[in-house]
Design an enzyme around this catalytic site. Structure first.
Site, mmCIF file in Angstrom:
data_model
loop_
_atom_site.group_PDB
_atom_site.id
_atom_site.type_symbol
_atom_site.label_atom_id
_atom_site.label_comp_id
_atom_site.label_asym_id
_atom_site.label_seq_id
_atom_site.Cartn_x
_atom_site.Cartn_y
_atom_site.Cartn_z
ATOM 1 N N HIS A 111 11.145 30.440 7.507
ATOM 2 C CA HIS A 111 10.267 29.320 7.154
ATOM 3 C C HIS A 111 8.893 29.589 7.767
ATOM 4 C CE1 HIS A 111 9.013 25.261 6.238
ATOM 5 N NE2 HIS A 111 8.655 25.096 7.490
ATOM 6 N N CYS A 145 6.575 26.866 1.357
ATOM 7 C CA CYS A 145 6.012 26.744 2.701
ATOM 8 C C CYS A 145 4.965 27.824 2.947
ATOM 9 C CB CYS A 145 7.114 26.814 3.749
ATOM 10 S SG CYS A 145 8.026 28.367 3.745
#
Length: 1199
Positions: A305, A50
């Protein structure tokens, strides 16, 4: 930098299959999904990438970077087809980055893959799953690109777009000489801790000056002496694109752990950098920068994230929030007369004008039309205007259908001049309908922002950026661009702008191939079961006529919505009237059964998990042939084999069993068999055989007759036997096996272990899983003909396979709760289930220990004594004591609930002469005490002689948690050893907690309750005598000060100093307090804190304070934090500079202590080496630990 900053969704990854020379790792099961309505492509997550996806999207939406990369042709970079040739120098990384950007611009897929790019990095699958930091990746990727582009026209790409310089200057205040040092940067790293925002951080870095004066002077080479000077930094050269990295992750030296700064941190959408630059004579516009990307980290320092907020500079995406909704010029309420309703253009336009963005799925358009006018399109308009989709296509001047004809948009009035925004969507294979583009020169007033989270792309409003100022989900990297950078008009809404021809051709071919693959793989075969052609009997649905009339096969595109399917079925079934409900059905042995109704007309068939060959039941959702239909898994029909004894014409029973098939709903009660079949009998047996050819019959207890077939585990094809309780005890079923008697099927065997005489040694008790243990015990006592007194003094204990008795079972448990299986054995034993007090008594008896001053503790996982077992009346099960746990017998009686048992120690400096030293004034006295006291000597304050801090045990007291500190002191003074000391009152005692055999926390408020101190059950307290009463406030800190004796490397006795920290824990304040106490000038003393565990002194000085140019205010240091961690009871050494100019604070005792520590450490090291050599010789060579993995990108040599 910081690892483990990601928590990934581990979404499925499919490789890009359109590149030349690509070796696929896995075969894609189906083509990737097309782009969503935003018309932008995301990037698939490979498991831990990510951070990479967020940075790549930022670079992709930097048009100048993207186009500079596109300008490098194959003649400079080489070709991917030649990358495996040994002599070819192919610059793989920029080539793969070009292809990725082309896919993000042109390829009609929801998300692109980065596998080709990460392969060019030299990453393995493990690297793609490993987690890294995006700030670190930004620097490494730029370095790899610079290396890859050496010798090409793009060798200065990174330097030209991102390179800036900072100049550090030190100016002498006497000769005005300036010393400069220039530093390069690709990104600015700014602090977050104790800073309100980006502008404040830049001000601290590039406006404020550090002043060198007093004890911190600067050596000027021109003046050849120490002088006063100022140090500052300025931005000398600004890059076109400014990258700012926020230091959100820090280290707490007190807790020794990392943490994330989540405090508010603001950053502007537009920033003026002129105050921070060295040169300010340029036009103001040269210093104005606009925010265009924010990389966001969600989570903490050990997991999280990344996603990114990006400003669409070229308006490549379909962004809807900024455009104001048009007021509908046609309202459904205004359509009153029949002529207006008869015009489908008017009614459809009115419906679309009421929708958000004037957009609606086609199937919902048909439903809303039917809801508004009370009749469907097919009945009202189809005869004259044809199908709805064909009508929308014919009126393309008003309605715009998407490429897959799933959605329709109401077009605005056509513009006077056709611009790039008016390009028809069919000019590109993949393009979806977009809203009318805003003016090209109005970008600032209507910015298009998107949230790109791996594969998902969502439009957001500019105000949403403010939500990322603080919290666990907050901004981590900021990207600014010069406001003077203008984009050409031809680049607006034109994804093909400056894309090389070979990439255009490749993407066009890939799009054509995608469409073909989707057309081939997207069709599913559906079996439509028509409700009017079915009837319900024998518990399931069955076709009335032939299979061809009842079931129609339909091939349909699973990418289309459920509404599209409904509309298609409507068009197929011209005879249909009323509502149409589509439900998933399944053919079971009993017939057709309806499971679930399909909802969500806007969802595709894939989203509804419609598989190829699915059975769809078409009906009105209520009844079939006048019969109400039950749907769902719970009422699934079961086809059972029912066995019963054949009866004659006169009602007499024969010896033959009759087998017949019957259907029952799964949620029906078992007892319903009697009424449904009208078979005489009152007992049901179930065949619980697990393998074919076997039979294992068991009777259904009467209390289970109300349970359902599914609850009893019956499936299709299961067999049940119905018989009468008065029948013979055994029957012969068709396979020739005997069925045991009812009272032998479900039972427990109870053995008499009470050592009392009885007629029977064991008995079988009929039971079910819901029978209570107490009932089984009383029945067993009754059937064993034992004394009734045993009901109050007995228990049941399970017996394992080896005959060993297990823990007693509580009487209140059912067999299910006690996890007892039917058919198992239990022992009836004397006595009840023991409590902790009974266990304690038994252990004392077996160990032969006298007295009652003992208690039990459970051994914890560290093999240490845990918390005591205080609830004496609770059972061991309630205290979570399991079989195999170890209980420790510890001396000492536990206090009653709500009371504390506190060991009391006497604390005072003890000299070898046998005299106690008073801290307050240094006076001494010799107590008359017995010699039986034990002293726990610890490392203390150093002195001329080896003075030690000694803790002498006085005794234990039991005191309520509601009592105050003064009550504890009073109760401690009543202990016999205190009679040897003259303590006028509790006010002449100072209380400390004991930590590691040393005074720890100071208990300072006499009237505070003990429970407020949260002492705990293991806390010990030491009491220190005082010469006078003291009343310490909440801001007062008690320190032990010792004056250093000149030329002797020793200290005078310790004296207490109370320091008021209301104005701050600063070094300056402490120096003033100590100087005042010893009546010395503050500039003529030096102080240092003593660390007895290390035998070290750490000087405390205030020279390192900085003076800011803007605020002219000192930045206060805090002695509570590192490296001093000052607290109550710490020793402070004081040096009088008028009499002692030695810089050293240490003593001879410190040298001895350090030498001992050194010898101990050396001995431990030798022991470990000897152990390692011994283990390696016995087990072979030891495997060395691998180095910690770091982020890297492998680049070839192109010099």
């Amino acid at each position: 930098m910081f690892g483990d900053l990601f928590e990934e969704d581990y979404s499925s990854v499919s490789n890009n299959q359109y590149g030349k020379g690509k070796k696929l790792k896995t075969k894609a099961l189906e083509p990737p999904a097309p782009r969503e309505f935003t018309n932008l492509s995301g990037i698939r997550n490979q498991g831990g990438t990510c951070y990479l996806n967020s940075l790549l999207q930022t670079l992709h939406f930097t048009p100048e970077f993207r186009e500079a990369l596109f300008s490098l042709g194959p003649e400079e970079l080489g070709s991917l087809e030649d990358k495996d040739k040994p002599d070819a120098k192919v610059r793989v990384i920029p080539l793969q980055l070009q292809r990725l950007f082309a896919q993000l611009l042109l390829l009609d897929q929801e998300a692109a893959s980065t596998e080709d790019l990460t392969d060019s990095f030299g990453w393995t699958s493990n690297e793609e799953m490993r987690q890294h930091d995006v700030q670190e990746l930004n620097r490494i990727l730029f370095s790899a690109l610079e290396t890859s582009l050496v010798g090409t026209s793009g060798h200065d790409l990174i330097n030209r777009l991102y390179h800036g310089t900072v100049v550090n200057q030190i100016v002498c205040k006497e000769c005005k000489n300036t010393s400069e040092k220039q530093e390069d940067f690709l990104d600015l790293t700014v602090a977050v801790k104790n800073v309100s925002g980006l502008e404040d951080a830049l001000w601290n870095m590039y406006v404020e000056e550090e002043v060198f004066d007093c004890d911190n002077l600067y050596y000027c080479e021109t003046c050849d002496k120490l002088v006063k000077a100022t140090k500052s930094a300025k931005l000398r050269k600004l890059p076109p694109f400014l990258t700012v990295s926020l230091l959100r992750f820090n280290f707490d030296f007190v807790k020794c752990e990392r943490y994330k700064e989540t405090s508010p941190y603001t950053f502007p959408l537009r920033i003026n950098l002129k105050p921070f630059c060295e040169q300010s004579e340029l036009d103001d516009l040269e210093y104005i920068y606009d925010l265009f990307s924010v990389i966001i980290h969600k989570g903490g320092c050990y997991g999280g994230h990344y996603h990114v907020y990006i400003k669409d500079i070229d308006h490549l995406g379909n962004w809807q929030f900024q455009e104001e909704k048009s007021k509908p010029d046609v309202n459904l309420k205004d359509l009153k007369n029949e002529e207006e309703i008869d015009d489908p253009l008017m009614i459809l336009k009115a419906i679309l004008l009421q929708e958000k963005n004037n957009l609606i799925p086609v199937d919902q358009l048909g439903q809303k039309l039917m809801k508004k006018i009370g009749v469907s399109w097919n009945k009202k308009y189809r005869k004259h205007h044809g199908p709805l989709r064909k009508f929308l296509q014919l009126h393309s001047q008003m309605f715009l259908l998407s490429s897959d004809e799933s959605t329709v948009t109401l077009l605005k009035s056509p513009p006077l001049q056709a611009g790039p925004a008016s390009r028809r969507p069919d000019q590109h294979v993949f393009q979806t309908p977009t809203a009318e583009a805003p003016g090209f020169h109005d970008t600032a007033s209507c910015p298009h922002w998107f949230d790109i989270n791996d594969s998902k792309v969502q439009p957001i409003e500019e105000k949403d950026i403010e939500q990322q100022f603080q919290g666990k989900e907050s901004a981590y990297m900021l990207f600014y661009r010069k406001s003077q950078l203008q984009r050409p008009p031809e680049a607006q809404a034109n994804p093909r702008y400056k894309v090389p021809c070979h990439l255009l051709n490749e993407m066009d071919a890939a799009n054509v191939k995608l469409q073909i693959n989707r057309a081939e793989d997207s069709n599913v075969e559906l079996h439509l079961h028509l409700g009017p052609r079915y009837r319900f009997f024998n518990g399931a649905l069955h076709p009335v006529g032939s299979q061809t009339e009842s079931v129609w096969d339909l091939t349909f595109d699973k990418r289309k919505t459920l509404g599209d399917l409904r509309q298609s079925v409507f068009q197929l079934l011209e005879f249909w009237e009323g509502d149409m409900i589509l439900s998933v059905a399944k053919l079971v042995p009993a017939g057709l059964h309806v499971y679930q109704t399909l909802d969500g007309d806007e969802l595709t068939l894939s989203d509804n998990a419609i598989a190829d060959g699915e059975d769809i039941f078409v009906w009105n959702g209520m009844e079939v042939g006048g019969v109400q239909i039950q749907t769902g898994v719970d009422c699934e029909p079961l086809l059972l084999n029912v066995l019963h004894v054949k009866t004659g014409s006169g009602g007499e029973k024969g010896g033959q069993l009759v087998d017949s098939a019957h259907v029952f709903p799964s949620n029906a009660e078992v007892a319903s068999v009697f009424a449904a079949l009208a078979i005489p009998g009152d007992v049901i047996f179930i065949d619980r055989a697990e393998a074919a050819g076997e039979e294992r019959w068991s009777a259904v207890p009467r209390e289970d007759m109300k349970r359902t077939f599914r609850e009893l585990g019956l499936r299709n094809g299961s067999s049940i036997l119905i018989r009468d309780s008065n029948d013979d005890d055994s029957l012969l079923p068709k396979q020739g096996r005997w069925i045991s008697r009812t009272n032998e099927i479900n039972w427990l065997q109870v053995k008499n272990l009470c050592q009392s005489e009885a007629e029977q040694k064991e008995v079988k008790i009929t039971a079910t899983v819901n029978t209570v243990v107490f009932d089984i015990r009383t029945k067993a006592i009754k059937e064993l003909k034992l004394m009734e007194e045993l009901v109050e003094n007995s228990c049941l204990r399970p017996v394992d396979r080896n005959g060993k008795l297990l823990c007693p079972v509580p009487d209140s448990y059912t067999l299910k709760a006690a996890e007892l299986k039917l058919g198992s054995s239990l022992g009836l034993c004397l006595g009840k289930a023991p409590t902790p007090s009974q266990c304690l008594k038994l252990m004392l008896e077996k160990s032969g220990l006298p007295g009652e001053t003992w208690h039990l503790r459970k051994m914890d996982w560290c093999y240490e004594a845990g918390e005591p077992l205080c609830a004496e009346d609770a059972t061991l099960k309630e205290l979570m004591i399991c079989s195999g746990d170890t209980l420790l017998l510890v001396e000492g009686k536990l206090p009653p609930p709500g009371f504390l048992k506190v060991p009391i120690w006497w604390y005072q400096l003890w000299e070898p002469s046998g005299q106690w030293k008073s801290h307050q004034n240094g006076s001494s006295y010799t107590p008359s005490r017995g010699e039986g006291w034990g002293a726990a000597s610890t490392q203390g304050a150093p002195g001329k002689m080896p003075v030690e801090v000694s803790l002498l045990y006085v005794g234990d007291i039991e005191i309520s948690e509601d009592a105050t500190l003064v009550d504890l002191k009073s109760q401690a003074m009543a202990l016999p050893p205190f009679s040897d000391f003259v303590v006028p009152s509790p006010a002449f005692l100072r209380a400390w907690t004991v930590e590691s055999k040393r005074p720890g926390r100071l208990l300072r408020t006499n009237q505070q309750q003990l429970k407020d101190y949260k002492l705990g059950r293991r806390t010990e307290v030491c009491l220190e005598p005082l010469q006078k009463e003291e009343n310490l406030g909440p801001q007062d800190v008690l320190l032990r000060t010792q004056m250093r004796i000149p030329a002797e490397r020793a200290y005078a006795p310790a004296l207490d100093v109370v320091w008021d920290t209301a104005r701050g824990w600063t070094a300056c304040s402490l120096r003033q307090r100590v100087a005042s106490f010893y009546s010395l000038p503050v500039e003529k003393i030096e102080i240092a804190k003593y660390f007895p565990e290390k035998f070290e002194w750490l000087p405390i000085s205030s020279w390192n304070q900085q003076v800011t140019k803007r605020k002219k205010k000192k930045k206060q240091d805090n002695l509570q934090g590192p490296p001093y961690y000052l607290k109550d009871g710490d020793t402070i050494g004081v040096k009088n500079l008028l009499a002692d100019d030695d810089e050293d604070f240490s003593t001879i005792r410190d040298d001895t202590g350090k030498e001992k520590q050194k010898q101990l450490a050396l001995g431990r090291k030798r022991s470990q080496e000897a152990l390692r050599v011994h283990s390696s010789s016995a087990e072979g060579p030891a495997r060395s630990r691998g180095p910690e993995a770091s982020l890297s990108i492998h680049v070839g040599s192109f010099q």
